[in-house]
Scaffold this motif. Structure first.
Motif: not given
Length: 151
Positions: A18-19, A110-117, A119-123
């Motif tokens: 989820p993160t 975390n839901e809002e965070w994941n809207k920006i990044w 995938d893990r490779a770009s976060a």
């Protein structure tokens, strides 16, 4: 390579869950400028509090999703301004998220965070820390970041 350097994942084949965050970001400081953004909360330049509804009894209700989105938007504006338009939110290499209640607010943040990044490779790398209080009782989340961009 991503504008925020190269991602390092200890287990790149493992499902992200989820993160979304990298375990580390590798950058070459000799060719980049670094921007250290102070902890930013959801207060607009005009003094209004984003993601806060004032109730008639003097209390207030906080929307963590709205606050997180507002903070990330403000951070992007700061990075764009500090870099004269050469960088944005995707240049963030490291972040620290301070949140009041990990049990009830983490998923929304975390839901809002994941809207920006996406995938893990770009976060960016990230630490999320539950805190007892923030500088104003209307804040549920505060985010501090470091960004890099090419000189």
């Amino acid at each position: 390579m991503s504008p925020n350097g190269q991602s390092f994942l200890l287990d790149p084949e493992k499902r992200a869950g989820p993160t979304r965050y990298s375990h580390a970001r590798v950058v070459q400081p000799s060719t980049h400028h670094t921007i250290y953004v102070s902890g930013i909360a959801a207060v607009a330049p005009d003094g209004t509090y984003e993601g806060v509804t004032e109730n008639t009894d003097g209390t207030f209700t906080i929307d963590v999703k709205q606050q997180t989105a507002a903070v990330l938007c403000r951070i992007e504006s700061i990075i764009q301004g500090a870099s004269n338009g050469k960088a944005n939110i995707y240049n963030v290499v490291d972040a620290t998220v301070y949140i009041l209640d990990m049990n009830t607010q983490y998923a929304d943040m975390n839901e809002e965070w994941n809207k920006i990044w996406s995938d893990r490779a770009s976060a960016p790398s990230r630490a999320t820390i539950g805190v007892r209080e923030l500088p104003d009782p209307r804040f549920a989340v505060e985010i501090k970041v470091t960004a890099i961009f090419e000189a």
